[in-house]
Design a protein around this motif. Structure first.
Motif, PDB file in Angstrom:
ATOM      1  N   UNK A   4       0.595  -0.857   0.030  1.00 43.24           N
ATOM      2  CA  UNK A   4      -0.158   0.121  -0.221  1.00 43.24           C
ATOM      3  C   UNK A   4       1.132   1.332   0.219  1.00 43.24           C
ATOM      4  N   UNK A   5       1.774   0.703   0.085  1.00 45.92           N
ATOM      5  CA  UNK A   5       3.383   2.128   0.493  1.00 45.92           C
ATOM      6  C   UNK A   5       4.338   2.070   0.950  1.00 45.92           C
ATOM      7  N   UNK A   6       5.305   2.559  -0.453  1.00 43.47           N
ATOM      8  CA  UNK A   6       6.703   2.399  -0.290  1.00 43.47           C
ATOM      9  C   UNK A   6       7.771   3.324   0.118  1.00 43.47           C
ATOM     10  N   UNK A   7       8.817   2.856   0.904  1.00 38.96           N
ATOM     11  CA  UNK A   7       9.203   4.427   1.190  1.00 38.96           C
ATOM     12  C   UNK A   7      11.092   3.941   0.709  1.00 38.96           C
ATOM     13  N   UNK A   8      11.353   5.352   0.412  1.00 41.81           N
ATOM     14  CA  UNK A   8      13.142   4.988  -0.209  1.00 41.81           C
ATOM     15  C   UNK A   8      13.782   6.061   0.865  1.00 41.81           C
ATOM     16  N   UNK A   9      15.523   5.975   0.788  1.00 43.32           N
ATOM     17  CA  UNK A   9      15.928   6.755   1.774  1.00 43.32           C
ATOM     18  C   UNK A   9      17.214   6.428   0.789  1.00 43.32           C
ATOM     19  N   UNK A  10      18.259   7.474   0.018  1.00 45.71           N
ATOM     20  CA  UNK A  10      19.334   7.237  -0.373  1.00 45.71           C
ATOM     21  C   UNK A  10      20.398   7.766  -0.141  1.00 45.71           C
ATOM     22  N   UNK A  11      21.328   7.442   0.496  1.00 45.59           N
ATOM     23  CA  UNK A  11      22.814   8.393   0.431  1.00 45.59           C
ATOM     24  C   UNK A  11      23.350   8.678  -0.061  1.00 45.59           C
ATOM     25  N   UNK A  20      30.568  14.146  -9.285  1.00 46.99           N
ATOM     26  CA  UNK A  20      29.223  12.875  -9.142  1.00 46.99           C
ATOM     27  C   UNK A  20      28.957  12.942  -7.716  1.00 46.99           C
ATOM     28  N   UNK A  21      28.030  11.813  -7.708  1.00 50.91           N
ATOM     29  CA  UNK A  21      27.267  11.624  -6.195  1.00 50.91           C
ATOM     30  C   UNK A  21      28.073  10.149  -6.289  1.00 50.91           C
ATOM     31  N   UNK A  22      28.167   9.777  -4.947  1.00 43.08           N
ATOM     32  CA  UNK A  22      28.832   8.489  -5.101  1.00 43.08           C
ATOM     33  C   UNK A  22      27.965   8.113  -4.494  1.00 43.08           C
ATOM     34  N   UNK A  23      26.910   6.779  -4.661  1.00 45.54           N
ATOM     35  CA  UNK A  23      26.073   6.122  -3.671  1.00 45.54           C
ATOM     36  C   UNK A  23      26.862   5.246  -2.223  1.00 45.54           C
ATOM     37  N   UNK A  24      26.568   5.615  -1.375  1.00 47.80           N
ATOM     38  CA  UNK A  24      26.987   5.326  -0.150  1.00 47.80           C
ATOM     39  C   UNK A  24      25.828   4.218   1.013  1.00 47.80           C
ATOM     40  N   UNK A  25      24.379   4.525   0.337  1.00 50.91           N
ATOM     41  CA  UNK A  25      23.249   3.170   1.184  1.00 50.91           C
ATOM     42  C   UNK A  25      22.145   3.658   0.643  1.00 50.91           C
ATOM     43  N   UNK A  26      21.440   2.809   1.146  1.00 51.17           N
ATOM     44  CA  UNK A  26      20.368   2.961   1.432  1.00 51.17           C
ATOM     45  C   UNK A  26      19.067   1.985   1.356  1.00 51.17           C
ATOM     46  N   UNK A  27      17.904   2.773   2.119  1.00 50.57           N
ATOM     47  CA  UNK A  27      16.475   1.933   3.085  1.00 50.57           C
ATOM     48  C   UNK A  27      15.399   2.238   2.297  1.00 50.57           C
ATOM     49  N   UNK A  48      27.021  -0.017   0.867  1.00 50.88           N
ATOM     50  CA  UNK A  48      28.025  -0.138  -0.776  1.00 50.88           C
ATOM     51  C   UNK A  48      29.333   0.677   0.323  1.00 50.88           C
ATOM     52  N   UNK A  49      30.317  -1.149   0.383  1.00 50.62           N
ATOM     53  CA  UNK A  49      31.376  -0.441   0.883  1.00 50.62           C
ATOM     54  C   UNK A  49      32.826   0.629   0.272  1.00 50.62           C
ATOM     55  N   UNK A  50      32.781   1.470   0.895  1.00 50.19           N
ATOM     56  CA  UNK A  50      34.225   1.806   0.477  1.00 50.19           C
ATOM     57  C   UNK A  50      35.195   0.981  -0.501  1.00 50.19           C
ATOM     58  N   UNK A  53      37.014  -1.409   1.489  1.00 48.54           N
ATOM     59  CA  UNK A  53      35.812  -2.500   2.222  1.00 48.54           C
ATOM     60  C   UNK A  53      35.846  -2.480   3.177  1.00 48.54           C
ATOM     61  N   UNK A  54      35.485  -0.935   3.807  1.00 48.50           N
ATOM     62  CA  UNK A  54      34.376  -0.587   5.244  1.00 48.50           C
ATOM     63  C   UNK A  54      33.465  -0.474   5.155  1.00 48.50           C
ATOM     64  N   UNK A  55      32.377  -0.986   5.544  1.00 49.85           N
ATOM     65  CA  UNK A  55      31.504  -0.710   5.485  1.00 49.85           C
ATOM     66  C   UNK A  55      30.681   0.904   6.289  1.00 49.85           C
ATOM     67  N   UNK A  56      32.048   1.414   7.102  1.00 50.60           N
ATOM     68  CA  UNK A  56      32.243   2.594   7.905  1.00 50.60           C
ATOM     69  C   UNK A  56      31.761   4.186   6.976  1.00 50.60           C
ATOM     70  N   UNK A  57      31.115   5.375   8.198  1.00 51.19           N
ATOM     71  CA  UNK A  57      30.671   6.147   6.501  1.00 51.19           C
ATOM     72  C   UNK A  57      32.729   6.778   6.263  1.00 51.19           C
ATOM     73  N   UNK A  58      32.085   7.053   5.483  1.00 50.18           N
ATOM     74  CA  UNK A  58      33.119   7.671   3.726  1.00 50.18           C
ATOM     75  C   UNK A  58      33.716   9.384   4.635  1.00 50.18           C
ATOM     76  N   UNK A  59      35.036   8.779   4.759  1.00 44.37           N
ATOM     77  CA  UNK A  59      36.150   9.843   5.503  1.00 44.37           C
ATOM     78  C   UNK A  59      36.150  11.059   5.279  1.00 44.37           C
ATOM     79  N   UNK A  60      36.541  10.471   3.422  1.00 45.37           N
ATOM     80  CA  UNK A  60      36.909  11.472   2.014  1.00 45.37           C
ATOM     81  C   UNK A  60      37.375  11.062   0.777  1.00 45.37           C
ATOM     82  N   UNK A  61      37.312  11.549   0.243  1.00 48.81           N
ATOM     83  CA  UNK A  61      38.505  10.640  -1.390  1.00 48.81           C
ATOM     84  C   UNK A  61      39.675  11.195  -1.834  1.00 48.81           C
ATOM     85  N   UNK A  62      39.848   9.934  -2.425  1.00 45.80           N
ATOM     86  CA  UNK A  62      41.377  10.036  -2.459  1.00 45.80           C
ATOM     87  C   UNK A  62      42.063  10.398  -3.475  1.00 45.80           C
TER      88      UNK A  62
END
Length: 137
Positions: A4-11, A20-27, A48-50, A53-62
């Motif tokens: 009856x209803x759906x919600x989607x949240x993306x990081x 560009x926008x790199x996807x980090x995760x989706x709920x 999405x793993x960085x 290989x870690x699943x922690x929040x992104x700390x920055x871009x190389x």
């Protein structure tokens, strides 16, 4: 069961170099009417793993590969202060025995400098007596 209803949240993480926008995760949340007539909710999370290989929040871009690394693995070159991931880092020890992270460019130049220093010191050793490891006469 009929949805009856759906919600989607993306990081997303914004990449400052190629904009560009790199996807980090989706709920995702889906609300359905159950067989008994009640509302049931189902939640799923996808991370999405960085590049490290870690699943922690992104700390920055190389600055080399333009990919995100996590807050624990991301670092900066000890010489030129360029942001780098573990894949593009070379770990050395400084004079005090402390771990030093260098980018591959700075590591290559310091290796060449040490090689030239060793060759010059070897060529001058018959004529000049060197003190300890500090290179004093």
């Amino acid at each position: 069961m009929k949805p009856i209803r759906g919600e989607q949240e993306q990081e997303f993480a914004h990449d400052p170099w190629d904009r560009k926008q790199n996807p980090l995760g989706q709920n995702n949340t889906t609300h359905v009417v159950g067989d008994e007539g009640g509302i049931e909710s189902y939640r799923s999370a996808h991370r999405h793993a960085c590049t490290c290989g870690c699943l922690k929040p992104a700390g920055g871009f190389c600055a080399q590969c333009m990919m995100p690394s996590c807050v624990d693995c991301h670092g900066f070159c000890g010489n030129c202060h360029m942001p780098i991931c573990p894949k593009h880092s070379v770990f050395n020890q400084d004079e005090n025995g402390k771990a030093l992270r260098l980018c591959k460019t700075c590591h290559g130049s310091s290796s060449r400098k040490q090689l030239v220093h060793g060759i010059v010191r070897g060529l001058l050793s018959p004529f000049v007596r060197f003190g300890g490891d500090d290179g004093q006469r």
